[in-house]
Design a protein around this motif. Structure first.
Motif, short mmCIF file in Angstrom:
data_model
loop_
_atom_site.label_atom_id
_atom_site.label_comp_id
_atom_site.label_asym_id
_atom_site.label_seq_id
_atom_site.Cartn_x
_atom_site.Cartn_y
_atom_site.Cartn_z
N THR A 139 98.81 1.80 -0.84
CA THR A 139 97.39 1.94 -1.16
C THR A 139 96.53 1.34 -0.06
O THR A 139 95.52 1.92 0.35
CB THR A 139 97.08 1.28 -2.51
OG1 THR A 139 97.86 1.90 -3.53
CG2 THR A 139 95.61 1.40 -2.88
N GLN A 195 92.65 -5.84 -0.02
CA GLN A 195 92.12 -6.02 -1.39
C GLN A 195 92.29 -4.74 -2.21
O GLN A 195 92.61 -4.81 -3.39
CB GLN A 195 90.65 -6.42 -1.33
CG GLN A 195 90.05 -6.72 -2.70
CD GLN A 195 90.78 -7.86 -3.40
OE1 GLN A 195 90.95 -8.94 -2.85
NE2 GLN A 195 91.23 -7.62 -4.62
N THR A 196 92.13 -3.60 -1.59
CA THR A 196 92.34 -2.32 -2.28
C THR A 196 93.78 -2.22 -2.75
O THR A 196 94.06 -1.76 -3.86
CB THR A 196 91.97 -1.14 -1.37
OG1 THR A 196 90.60 -1.28 -0.97
CG2 THR A 196 92.16 0.20 -2.05
N ALA A 245 94.23 -4.48 -5.78
CA ALA A 245 93.60 -3.91 -6.96
C ALA A 245 94.48 -2.83 -7.60
O ALA A 245 94.53 -2.69 -8.83
CB ALA A 245 92.23 -3.34 -6.61
N ALA A 246 95.21 -2.10 -6.76
CA ALA A 246 96.08 -1.02 -7.26
C ALA A 246 97.20 -1.52 -8.15
O ALA A 246 97.72 -0.78 -8.98
CB ALA A 246 96.65 -0.22 -6.09
N ILE A 247 97.57 -2.79 -7.98
CA ILE A 247 98.66 -3.35 -8.81
C ILE A 247 98.17 -4.40 -9.79
O ILE A 247 98.95 -5.06 -10.47
CB ILE A 247 99.80 -3.94 -7.93
CG1 ILE A 247 99.27 -5.05 -7.03
CG2 ILE A 247 100.47 -2.82 -7.12
CD1 ILE A 247 100.36 -5.84 -6.31
N GLY A 248 96.85 -4.56 -9.88
CA GLY A 248 96.29 -5.51 -10.83
C GLY A 248 96.46 -6.96 -10.44
O GLY A 248 96.43 -7.85 -11.29
N ALA A 249 96.66 -7.21 -9.14
CA ALA A 249 96.79 -8.59 -8.67
C ALA A 249 95.43 -9.19 -8.42
O ALA A 249 94.45 -8.47 -8.20
CB ALA A 249 97.63 -8.64 -7.39
N GLN A 250 95.37 -10.50 -8.41
CA GLN A 250 94.09 -11.19 -8.16
C GLN A 250 93.99 -11.57 -6.71
O GLN A 250 94.94 -11.76 -6.03
CB GLN A 250 94.01 -12.45 -9.02
CG GLN A 250 94.13 -12.11 -10.47
CD GLN A 250 94.93 -13.16 -11.25
OE1 GLN A 250 95.72 -13.88 -10.72
NE2 GLN A 250 94.70 -13.16 -12.55
N MET A 288 106.07 -2.53 -7.08
CA MET A 288 104.68 -2.94 -6.97
C MET A 288 104.29 -3.22 -5.51
O MET A 288 103.18 -2.92 -5.10
CB MET A 288 104.42 -4.16 -7.83
CG MET A 288 104.44 -3.85 -9.32
SD MET A 288 104.28 -5.28 -10.39
CE MET A 288 102.66 -5.82 -10.00
N PHE A 292 99.34 -13.27 -9.81
CA PHE A 292 99.34 -12.67 -11.14
C PHE A 292 99.20 -13.81 -12.13
O PHE A 292 100.01 -14.75 -12.10
CB PHE A 292 100.63 -11.88 -11.42
CG PHE A 292 100.71 -10.59 -10.67
CD1 PHE A 292 100.04 -9.46 -11.11
CD2 PHE A 292 101.45 -10.51 -9.50
CE1 PHE A 292 100.11 -8.27 -10.41
CE2 PHE A 292 101.52 -9.33 -8.79
CZ PHE A 292 100.85 -8.21 -9.25
#
Length: 129
Positions: A8, A120-121, A124-129, A1, A96
């Motif tokens: 990314t 931030q991109t 977002a690619a790993i679904g983190a906040q 991840m 997470f």
């Protein structure tokens, strides 16, 4: 991840023509990943790692931390708390489910806001906040 997030973020900045370095650190502050664009400046390794370390250590974005310190002179000592801290925009905590697990830092774009957008991109690619 960590590799996915870093790659990314690097690609997001490259798509805008910016040669940056992206660092990911674990919650402990230990560096997990560093990806550097071929033409990124030599200072960007330290900058990105410091921003990631700062976000993981403090649990907040580095731009917000800079504002917090700048707007509250009594907090100025935070700048000197640890020599690894880099208090400039471009570092974001990795969370997470609300749990702080690390930090991402980007350095080398023309502004910290651009660094932060690329970071931030990556999150977002790993679904983190």
């Amino acid at each position: 991840m960590a590799m996915t997030a870093a790659n990314t973020a690097l690609e997001a900045c490259a798509a805008e023509g910016h040669n940056v370095t992206v660092a990911i650190v674990a919650r402990s502050g230990n560096t997990s990943v560093i990806l550097r664009a071929d033409n990124a400046g030599p200072h960007t390794v330290g900058s990105s790692t410091g921003k990631a370390f700062t976000s993981a250590s403090m649990g907040r974005d580095t731009a917000g931390l800079a504002g917090f310190i700048g707007g509250n002179p009594q907090n100025d000592g935070l700048r000197d708390m640890d020599s690894r801290l880099v208090i400039q925009a471009g570092g974001l905590p990795i969370r997470f489910g609300g749990a702080l697990v690390g930090g991402i830092g980007v350095g080398g774009a023309p502004s910290g806001d651009i660094d932060a957008t690329c970071a931030q991109t990556g999150l977002a690619a790993i679904g983190a906040q």
